[in-house]
Write an enzyme that holds these catalytic residues in place. Structure first.
Site, PDB file in Angstrom:
ATOM      1  N   GLU A   1       0.844  -1.209   0.000  1.00 41.98           N
ATOM      2  CA  GLU A   1       0.000   0.000   0.000  1.00 41.98           C
ATOM      3  C   GLU A   1       0.879   1.259   0.000  1.00 41.98           C
ATOM      4  O   GLU A   1       0.518   2.273  -0.593  1.00 41.98           O
ATOM      5  CB  GLU A   1      -0.961  -0.008   1.187  1.00 41.98           C
ATOM      6  CG  GLU A   1      -1.873  -1.236   1.281  1.00 41.98           C
ATOM      7  CD  GLU A   1      -2.721  -1.488   0.037  1.00 41.98           C
ATOM      8  OE1 GLU A   1      -3.024  -0.517  -0.682  1.00 41.98           O
ATOM      9  OE2 GLU A   1      -3.051  -2.670  -0.233  1.00 41.98           O
TER      10      GLU A   1
ATOM     11  N   HIS B   1       1.521   2.160  -3.508  1.00 43.15           N
ATOM     12  CA  HIS B   1       0.373   2.867  -4.083  1.00 43.15           C
ATOM     13  C   HIS B   1       0.358   4.328  -3.619  1.00 43.15           C
ATOM     14  O   HIS B   1       0.107   5.249  -4.389  1.00 43.15           O
ATOM     15  CB  HIS B   1      -0.941   2.202  -3.643  1.00 43.15           C
ATOM     16  CG  HIS B   1      -1.292   0.947  -4.379  1.00 43.15           C
ATOM     17  ND1 HIS B   1      -1.360   0.883  -5.750  1.00 43.15           N
ATOM     18  CD2 HIS B   1      -1.628  -0.302  -3.933  1.00 43.15           C
ATOM     19  CE1 HIS B   1      -1.719  -0.357  -6.119  1.00 43.15           C
ATOM     20  NE2 HIS B   1      -1.870  -1.095  -5.023  1.00 43.15           N
TER      21      HIS B   1
END
Lengths: 496, 496
Positions: free
Chosen positions: B261, B264
């Protein structure tokens, strides 16, 4: 046909309610978890959402539907009446005035921060003058027939007037000053020691106590939560209502913020579910809201009988640093009558004088009897007269609150109305729960909560605040009950 | 005149972007902090916001402005091109189809939960059949000339086609199967021990490691945050980007979710600031997004050289339970090639076979070559063929992922495209940062991050994904680099 019209109107109003719920949660996030650099972006997002909500609320189709509704049941009629009130208000203000006001209040609040930091009212004076004129222009647009201050008041406390407030605040001021004088000697003989609160309690211990209070008040974890914010507040709607508190060296800041916001949250959680997303399903006014928060904070949280249980079993348990302080000392200190220069740090008794001072000043300001330039000196004079406090600089004087600099005039009185309302509610409640203090002492808030829920919260916006008070107490609001409540409380604390 | 047209268009598109940011944050709140009972209310609020965003996006005025823009600079042209792409897509789908699709996918996802719990595909089959027809109807509405699967793909990976994917996935499948066979014996001789992860590490220790990773990756605390959610995800925009992770008994779940994550988030945070709130200022595709997350997760987080530093200095430091496990064992176990029935638990090598399986099945499904009823048996056959896994029930088979049941067809390939893209990026990056692994070993990600920022993140949506790959690597995407990367990595781990 009419049924369809009402349903269509309800659907549109539900949409507005849902959008305002989005704004609330985004505002909550902004004050709790948002990374600091996100502020500008969030400001833009909230203003976009605000504009869309305004457009939805002032959709001419809503005005048309309102005028077409007929043959309604009683509660439907009340909804239409309240929606019309909001619709008329929103549509009466020219769009360009809304924009000018938003911009000017944002600008003035920014200057206020700077002025407060630099302890210099002069820095914000020119902008406050412009803002004041815009606020008056707005009041004129809303209703040119009524006194401007009454128009402003009505936005926070529907149907309330300056004359009404005066009829409460005059005896309130006299009674409070008399009470302070009465206990002057007793307090001097047995001075409360507020230094006992400087304990530097670990945040985790304070969090445990906050959770305990949430649970005690009956705020269910699947419908509510407590977080931390610089300035405590409550937000959310229906099944998702959130409070914030703050953890400082003095743990009573968190304890009483949690009680206070918990009271607001209980109200938000218990408006009538069958009317959620309609006007009737909302809370009715700032004054009634404040009555619930101050009920939990003061009437419950600072009640000597309650403290006799709460202090040893919760405070001392989670905060061992208090083991050297006995229960009576804690009760006296929490309830100490010690005038403060700052409203938010004031005790239950002198707090009201802070409000009366603001009420008097803002009335004169709106009426043009005094100028913005005179604010600091008038403020300082009144502080000396009412509270015997000498204000050394504007930061501890006229600059202490943000309200006026955000364009909020007519808001302050609701803080004291809450005290007047809740003590009168208490007097009524005592007739059905005579042993309410024993209940508190045994750690049981459920009967008291149920009484508040069925008499206040569950009424939603079915009645305007004064009518609601009459329904609950069988008589109009009367300051007598608050003064009786204070006198009885201090008599018991000082055994006089 | 043209300048005014473009500015007006930009303003409208910024409004849409801000509204979608509101929805993102409300979605984040729903999955992190919202009291559980708030779910229905939040669903209504988000759908209201979604409808408003759709109305704003399909405003005929936008179509008019798009057609009127002329004499633009290059980047402005690109923005108008991308806005037109979105506008055409949004307006081509009839409003009633949008509603039917939303309702049917919500319903099907609900049935999927039940079916997965009861391990019975039959329970969701009829609804999936209806949903599939609606998805095909939507693809037809978008572009009746193109193969339906290409239309679907294009939504997640602009300009990508099934033929393109096939040209990557065929060598990918062959190469991966060859690699598995090649290391079969070495792995058997020196079997990785994944039981070393069952340590029941305290959540606080895992949180410390997550914070360490955030800091290592360069996610600034004033613009990002990490929270907990059942299914890790990243959301937010510009200066407020948030990741979530989950804390389980096996701490590598949190460690690699945070790396993933975090990748991202880095992309979201570093799109070109001067183009924020325009189309160019957004990330370009799911595949490129996944390339960044899997770069951080696999290429960095599972890199043996990096682990030689990270494992003793971070994992063992915060998680003393790992002191009995040596670095080499940890490296081998984190990189263990152990086929799994479940995609999200698969290793870096066999993961791709899970994707290929889904890609093959969904292509045939959309083309009408197989029926919904055949899905479980076809799934199970392919699992046995590609991974040698015998599927015992639908919950560990065709029901394991939510995507299809939420109407997401054409989405899966982007997961593997990310691997293909990022290893090719790595090959290019190595030419300018030959000592990239030494950098990682010294705990310094800054040069690698800067390379990703200036070559990928900062390009925003300036180029379609394949064109972006060509710009970065001077050649089109090629699976060779990923297979080389895997072979080199496993050669080093097993000294072959």
């Amino acid at each position: 046909m009419t049924h369809t019209t009402y349903d269509e109107l309800s659907k549109k109003m539900k949409e507005v309610r849902l959008l305002s719920n989005c704004s609330s949660i985004l505002g909550w996030d902004m004050r709790t978890y948002m990374p600091s650099e996100g502020i500008e972006q969030r400001g833009e997002a909230l203003s976009t959402l605000g504009k869309i909500t305004h457009v939805k609320m002032t959709d001419p189709q809503i005005g048309k539907l309102i005028s077409q509704c007929s043959g309604l049941e009683k509660i439907q009629q009340r909804n239409v009446e309240l929606w019309k009130r909001d619709y008329d208000r929103e549509t009466k203000i020219p769009a360009d005035l809304v924009i000018r006001l938003t911009k000017q209040s944002t600008k003035t609040e920014g200057k206020w921060y700077e002025a407060k930091r630099k302890q210099d009212f002069g820095l914000v004076k020119p902008d406050l003058e412009i803002l004041l004129e815009l606020v008056k222009e707005r009041a004129q647009a809303l209703d040119a027939e009524k006194p401007m201050y009454d128009v402003l008041l009505d936005e926070y406390e529907p149907k309330m007037t300056a004359a009404g407030i005066n009829s409460y605040f005059t005896p309130l001021r006299d009674g409070v000053i008399k009470l302070i004088k009465k206990y002057q000697d007793a307090v001097a003989d047995n001075p409360p020691d507020i230094s006992i609160f400087d304990k530097n309690i670990p945040v985790d211990a304070q969090k445990h106590v906050s959770k305990w209070i949430m649970n005690f008040l009956g705020l269910p974890p699947n419908r509510s939560r407590v977080d931390e914010a610089e300035h405590p507040f409550t937000t959310g709607y229906a099944k998702d209502v959130r409070i914030t508190t703050h953890y400082q060296e003095d743990p009573t800041a968190a304890i009483y913020s949690t009680f206070h916001e918990g009271g607001h949250a209980l109200y938000n959680l218990n408006t009538p579910e069958e009317h959620w997303y309609t006007a009737v399903g909302d809370t009715v006014s700032m004054g009634i809201h404040e009555s619930q928060s101050r009920f939990c904070e003061n009437i419950v949280g600072k009640n000597p009988t309650f403290l006799k249980n709460f202090y040893p079993n919760v405070v001392q348990k989670y905060m061992p640093a208090f083991q050297s302080v006995d229960t009576d000392t804690f009760i006296k200190s929490v309830n100490a009558i010690i005038p403060s220069k700052i409203r938010i740090y004031a005790d239950e008794v002198t707090y009201n004088l802070h409000i009366i001072l603001r009420f008097e000043i803002e009335q004169d300001l709106i009426a043009g009897k005094i100028s913005v330039a005179e604010l600091p000196s008038i403020w300082n004079d009144k502080m000396e007269k009412y509270l015997g406090m000498k204000i050394e600089n504007d930061a501890e004087g006229v600059l202490q609150d943000t309200h006026w600099y955000a364009g909020l005039f007519g808001y302050f009185p609701t803080y004291a109305l809450g005290n007047i309302y809740n003590s009168q509610m208490l007097a009524t409640m005592k007739t059905s729960i005579p042993n309410w203090e024993e209940q508190l002492a045994s750690g049981d808030f459920s009967k008291i909560r149920n009484w508040l829920v069925s008499n206040v919260h569950n009424k939603g916006s079915l009645y305007d605040p004064i009518d609601l008070m009459e329904k609950i107490c069988n008589q109009p609001p009367d300051t007598k009950y608050f003064l009786d409540y204070l006198n009885e409380k201090y008599r018991s604390i000082y055994n006089l």
